[in-house]
Write a protein that holds these residues in place. Structure first.
Motif, PDB file in Angstrom:
ATOM      1  N   TYR A  39       0.836  -1.212   0.000  1.00 31.99           N
ATOM      2  CA  TYR A  39       0.000   0.000   0.000  1.00 31.99           C
ATOM      3  C   TYR A  39       0.866   1.254   0.000  1.00 31.99           C
ATOM      4  CZ  TYR A  39      -3.907  -3.140   0.801  1.00 31.99           C
ATOM      5  OH  TYR A  39      -4.843  -4.142   0.666  1.00 31.99           O
ATOM      6  N   LYS A  40       1.821   1.254  -0.930  1.00 34.74           N
ATOM      7  CA  LYS A  40       2.728   2.391  -1.073  1.00 34.74           C
ATOM      8  C   LYS A  40       1.961   3.639  -1.486  1.00 34.74           C
ATOM      9  CE  LYS A  40       6.724   4.005  -3.764  1.00 34.74           C
ATOM     10  NZ  LYS A  40       6.034   5.213  -4.231  1.00 34.74           N
ATOM     11  N   ILE A  41       2.264   4.757  -0.817  1.00 36.24           N
ATOM     12  CA  ILE A  41       1.679   6.036  -1.178  1.00 36.24           C
ATOM     13  C   ILE A  41       2.363   6.535  -2.454  1.00 36.24           C
ATOM     14  CG2 ILE A  41       1.289   8.424  -0.452  1.00 36.24           C
ATOM     15  CD1 ILE A  41      -0.222   6.464   1.276  1.00 36.24           C
ATOM     16  N   PRO A  42       1.614   6.889  -3.494  1.00 32.45           N
ATOM     17  CA  PRO A  42       2.256   7.385  -4.719  1.00 32.45           C
ATOM     18  C   PRO A  42       3.123   8.620  -4.442  1.00 32.45           C
ATOM     19  CG  PRO A  42      -0.074   6.934  -5.099  1.00 32.45           C
ATOM     20  CD  PRO A  42       0.156   6.822  -3.630  1.00 32.45           C
ATOM     21  N   HIS A  43       4.209   8.733  -5.184  1.00 25.71           N
ATOM     22  CA  HIS A  43       5.134   9.880  -5.086  1.00 25.71           C
ATOM     23  C   HIS A  43       5.678  10.047  -3.673  1.00 25.71           C
ATOM     24  CE1 HIS A  43       3.571  10.835  -9.046  1.00 25.71           C
ATOM     25  NE2 HIS A  43       2.354  10.895  -8.549  1.00 25.71           N
ATOM     26  N   SER A  44       5.952   8.931  -3.016  1.00 26.43           N
ATOM     27  CA  SER A  44       6.495   8.983  -1.655  1.00 26.43           C
ATOM     28  C   SER A  44       7.240   7.686  -1.367  1.00 26.43           C
ATOM     29  CB  SER A  44       5.389   9.202  -0.626  1.00 26.43           C
ATOM     30  OG  SER A  44       4.620   8.029  -0.478  1.00 26.43           O
ATOM     31  N   LEU A  45       7.725   7.565  -0.123  1.00 27.54           N
ATOM     32  CA  LEU A  45       8.548   6.424   0.278  1.00 27.54           C
ATOM     33  C   LEU A  45       7.887   5.612   1.383  1.00 27.54           C
ATOM     34  CD1 LEU A  45      11.818   8.547   0.674  1.00 27.54           C
ATOM     35  CD2 LEU A  45      11.088   7.334  -1.392  1.00 27.54           C
ATOM     36  N   ILE A  46       6.597   5.802   1.615  1.00 27.77           N
ATOM     37  CA  ILE A  46       5.938   5.219   2.779  1.00 27.77           C
ATOM     38  C   ILE A  46       4.722   4.399   2.403  1.00 27.77           C
ATOM     39  CG2 ILE A  46       6.736   7.101   4.268  1.00 27.77           C
ATOM     40  CD1 ILE A  46       3.906   8.272   4.172  1.00 27.77           C
ATOM     41  N   SER A  47       4.325   3.518   3.324  1.00 24.48           N
ATOM     42  CA  SER A  47       3.025   2.863   3.252  1.00 24.48           C
ATOM     43  C   SER A  47       1.970   3.788   3.849  1.00 24.48           C
ATOM     44  CB  SER A  47       3.040   1.556   4.049  1.00 24.48           C
ATOM     45  OG  SER A  47       3.865   0.597   3.453  1.00 24.48           O
ATOM     46  N   ARG A  48       0.718   3.411   3.676  1.00 24.50           N
ATOM     47  CA  ARG A  48      -0.344   4.171   4.352  1.00 24.50           C
ATOM     48  C   ARG A  48      -0.078   4.176   5.852  1.00 24.50           C
ATOM     49  NH1 ARG A  48      -6.045   5.249   2.315  1.00 24.50           N
ATOM     50  NH2 ARG A  48      -6.424   5.215   4.560  1.00 24.50           N
ATOM     51  N   GLU A  49      -0.184   5.362   6.449  1.00 26.28           N
ATOM     52  CA  GLU A  49       0.196   5.512   7.846  1.00 26.28           C
ATOM     53  C   GLU A  49      -0.846   4.966   8.812  1.00 26.28           C
ATOM     54  OE1 GLU A  49       2.645   9.585   8.036  1.00 26.28           O
ATOM     55  OE2 GLU A  49       0.883   9.644   6.730  1.00 26.28           O
ATOM     56  N   ASP A  50      -2.049   4.646   8.329  1.00 26.05           N
ATOM     57  CA  ASP A  50      -3.066   4.077   9.223  1.00 26.05           C
ATOM     58  C   ASP A  50      -2.987   2.552   9.291  1.00 26.05           C
ATOM     59  OD1 ASP A  50      -3.885   3.880   6.568  1.00 26.05           O
ATOM     60  OD2 ASP A  50      -6.007   4.176   7.013  1.00 26.05           O
ATOM     61  N   ILE A  51      -1.977   1.950   8.657  1.00 30.46           N
ATOM     62  CA  ILE A  51      -1.772   0.505   8.796  1.00 30.46           C
ATOM     63  C   ILE A  51      -1.035   0.240  10.101  1.00 30.46           C
ATOM     64  CG2 ILE A  51      -0.640  -1.535   7.852  1.00 30.46           C
ATOM     65  CD1 ILE A  51      -0.925  -0.333   5.072  1.00 30.46           C
ATOM     66  N   ASP A  52      -1.605  -0.608  10.929  1.00 31.59           N
ATOM     67  CA  ASP A  52      -0.964  -1.041  12.172  1.00 31.59           C
ATOM     68  C   ASP A  52      -0.206  -2.326  11.867  1.00 31.59           C
ATOM     69  OD1 ASP A  52      -0.208  -1.964  14.640  1.00 31.59           O
ATOM     70  OD2 ASP A  52      -2.202  -1.854  15.560  1.00 31.59           O
ATOM     71  N   PHE A  53       1.098  -2.217  11.687  1.00 31.68           N
ATOM     72  CA  PHE A  53       1.879  -3.399  11.314  1.00 31.68           C
ATOM     73  C   PHE A  53       2.076  -4.361  12.474  1.00 31.68           C
ATOM     74  CE2 PHE A  53       2.748  -0.924   7.541  1.00 31.68           C
ATOM     75  CZ  PHE A  53       2.817  -1.904   6.555  1.00 31.68           C
ATOM     76  N   ASP A  54       1.694  -3.966  13.689  1.00 31.66           N
ATOM     77  CA  ASP A  54       1.678  -4.909  14.799  1.00 31.66           C
ATOM     78  C   ASP A  54       0.424  -5.782  14.743  1.00 31.66           C
ATOM     79  OD1 ASP A  54       4.067  -3.965  15.894  1.00 31.66           O
ATOM     80  OD2 ASP A  54       3.034  -2.388  17.003  1.00 31.66           O
ATOM     81  N   HIS A  55      -0.702  -5.172  14.337  1.00 30.08           N
ATOM     82  CA  HIS A  55      -1.987  -5.881  14.259  1.00 30.08           C
ATOM     83  C   HIS A  55      -2.718  -5.429  12.998  1.00 30.08           C
ATOM     84  CE1 HIS A  55      -0.964  -5.469  18.604  1.00 30.08           C
ATOM     85  NE2 HIS A  55      -1.222  -6.769  18.589  1.00 30.08           N
ATOM     86  N   PRO A  56      -2.266  -5.891  11.825  1.00 30.84           N
ATOM     87  CA  PRO A  56      -2.838  -5.385  10.569  1.00 30.84           C
ATOM     88  C   PRO A  56      -4.297  -5.790  10.384  1.00 30.84           C
ATOM     89  CG  PRO A  56      -1.323  -7.209  10.164  1.00 30.84           C
ATOM     90  CD  PRO A  56      -1.175  -6.859  11.601  1.00 30.84           C
ATOM     91  N   ASP A  57      -5.068  -4.878   9.811  1.00 27.72           N
ATOM     92  CA  ASP A  57      -6.474  -5.106   9.496  1.00 27.72           C
ATOM     93  C   ASP A  57      -6.532  -5.690   8.080  1.00 27.72           C
ATOM     94  OD1 ASP A  57      -9.139  -5.005   8.816  1.00 27.72           O
ATOM     95  OD2 ASP A  57      -9.476  -2.976   9.579  1.00 27.72           O
ATOM     96  N   PHE A  58      -6.647  -7.013   7.981  1.00 30.28           N
ATOM     97  CA  PHE A  58      -6.629  -7.660   6.673  1.00 30.28           C
ATOM     98  C   PHE A  58      -7.932  -7.459   5.902  1.00 30.28           C
ATOM     99  CE2 PHE A  58      -3.320 -10.731   8.501  1.00 30.28           C
ATOM    100  CZ  PHE A  58      -2.280 -10.026   7.929  1.00 30.28           C
ATOM    101  N   GLU A  59      -8.990  -7.041   6.580  1.00 26.27           N
ATOM    102  CA  GLU A  59     -10.222  -6.738   5.846  1.00 26.27           C
ATOM    103  C   GLU A  59     -10.056  -5.441   5.067  1.00 26.27           C
ATOM    104  OE1 GLU A  59     -13.775  -6.837   8.104  1.00 26.27           O
ATOM    105  OE2 GLU A  59     -13.468  -8.876   8.829  1.00 26.27           O
ATOM    106  N   LYS A  60      -9.442  -4.451   5.681  1.00 24.59           N
ATOM    107  CA  LYS A  60      -9.223  -3.168   5.005  1.00 24.59           C
ATOM    108  C   LYS A  60      -8.024  -3.223   4.079  1.00 24.59           C
ATOM    109  CE  LYS A  60      -8.814   1.794   5.907  1.00 24.59           C
ATOM    110  NZ  LYS A  60      -8.736   2.868   6.940  1.00 24.59           N
ATOM    111  N   PHE A  61      -6.994  -4.008   4.477  1.00 32.79           N
ATOM    112  CA  PHE A  61      -5.747  -4.069   3.708  1.00 32.79           C
ATOM    113  C   PHE A  61      -5.411  -5.523   3.366  1.00 32.79           C
ATOM    114  CE2 PHE A  61      -5.330  -0.438   6.723  1.00 32.79           C
ATOM    115  CZ  PHE A  61      -5.359   0.602   5.792  1.00 32.79           C
ATOM    116  N   PRO A  62      -6.230  -6.170   2.534  1.00 26.81           N
ATOM    117  CA  PRO A  62      -6.042  -7.609   2.280  1.00 26.81           C
ATOM    118  C   PRO A  62      -4.740  -7.950   1.558  1.00 26.81           C
ATOM    119  CG  PRO A  62      -7.695  -6.669   0.799  1.00 26.81           C
ATOM    120  CD  PRO A  62      -7.410  -5.625   1.826  1.00 26.81           C
TER     121      PRO A  62
END
Length: 290
Positions: free
Chosen positions: A174-197
């Motif tokens: 879920y890379k943000i276009p024209h940037s170096l980051i993923s979406r900042e609302d992803i919790d990589f400790d407890h990812p929401d696979f329904e929103k970010f499958p």
């Protein structure tokens, strides 16, 4: 972290230059080297009380985990305080405040003698390394470095968790276009696979770094860091050897970041919101996810 598909990063106590290059650099596989810093003065000295002693009066920039906003300046600090007060805060209670890319060695030249350039087979960029500090439970959002360098990441005082993904996993991040980051609302400790499958398909690595240990992160690796205890880190880097990454690094430095700054100035928050939405729609479209 069991919900993400992560393998434990290899660990070695020590390793020869030849084996490091053959087993890890050439195949671009991460590794933790546990005892690389044992002959550094930093191994004995680099604890928070020492930093407080030599740099306590310095005013330092602090960053927290708030999302990027259009009105924020590029790498603009969210707060400032004396280093001694910041260390007191870290040791007193958990805090989201971090120090990011701080040139402490320029501010306190004496500590430049505390580390050594490791003879490990990489041609390291001989510039003064930056330091990174974090309080308990503070997090560094998922990102990759603008220059796609090979990174030697050394940790001191306490324990830090590192979750990393190879660059070929970018389609799932879920890379943000024209940037170096993923979406900042992803919790990589407890990812929401329904929103970010798409994250269910990502294949990554994990390790915990303790005092004096070094994590080798190959070219262009995504990384998310969480300070399990208060502590600080230092990175040394070696430019990428893959021509594809050299071209991407040049694009990021010469074109991408200037274009993004221009769009922020002209479109404001609408540009940030548009990019966040595109991170989801374009990821799902490319992967055929409805």
């Amino acid at each position: 972290m069991s919900s993400l598909n992560l393998k434990t990063i290899d660990r070695v106590g020590t390793i020869s230059k030849k084996d490091f290059i053959q087993q890890y650099v050439k195949p671009q596989i991460p590794v933790v080297i546990e005892r690389l810093t044992e002959d550094w003065p930093a191994y004995e000295k680099w604890h928070l009380n020492y930093i407080k002693e030599v740099a306590g009066e310095k005013i330092v920039p602090l960053y927290d985990d708030r999302p990027v906003r259009a009105e924020d300046g590029f790498n603009e600090a969210h707060a400032k305080m004396k280093m001694s007060d910041y260390i007191d805060l870290m040791e007193r209670e958990p805090t989201n405040y971090r120090i990011f890319l701080y040139n402490l060695m320029k501010e306190v030249p004496a500590i430049q003698n505390d580390y050594k350039w490791p003879d490990i087979g990489l041609r390291l960029v001989k510039q003064m390394p930056m330091l990174f500090f974090g309080g308990e439970n503070s997090k560094v959002f998922m990102h990759f470095d603008i220059d796609y360098s090979n990174i030697l990441h050394f940790h001191f005082h306490g324990e830090k968790q590192c979750v990393i993904f190879p660059p070929d996993q970018t389609p799932f991040m879920y890379k943000i276009p024209h940037s170096l980051i993923s979406r900042e609302d992803i919790d990589f400790d407890h990812p929401d696979f329904e929103k970010f499958p798409a994250l269910k398909q990502a294949q990554g690595y994990i390790c915990n770094l303790k005092h004096g240990e070094m994590l080798y992160m190959p070219e262009g690796y995504w990384h998310y860091m969480k300070y399990l205890t208060p502590g600080f880190s230092m990175s040394l880097r070696s430019f990428p050897k893959n021509p594809k990454f050299l071209i991407k690094a040049a694009y990021n430095l010469l074109i991408m970041r200037h274009y993004d700054n221009y769009k922020r100035k002209t479109k404001g928050q609408a540009w940030i919101d548009e990019k966040n939405e595109r991170a989801i729609t374009e990821t799902h479209k490319n992967l055929g996810i409805l």
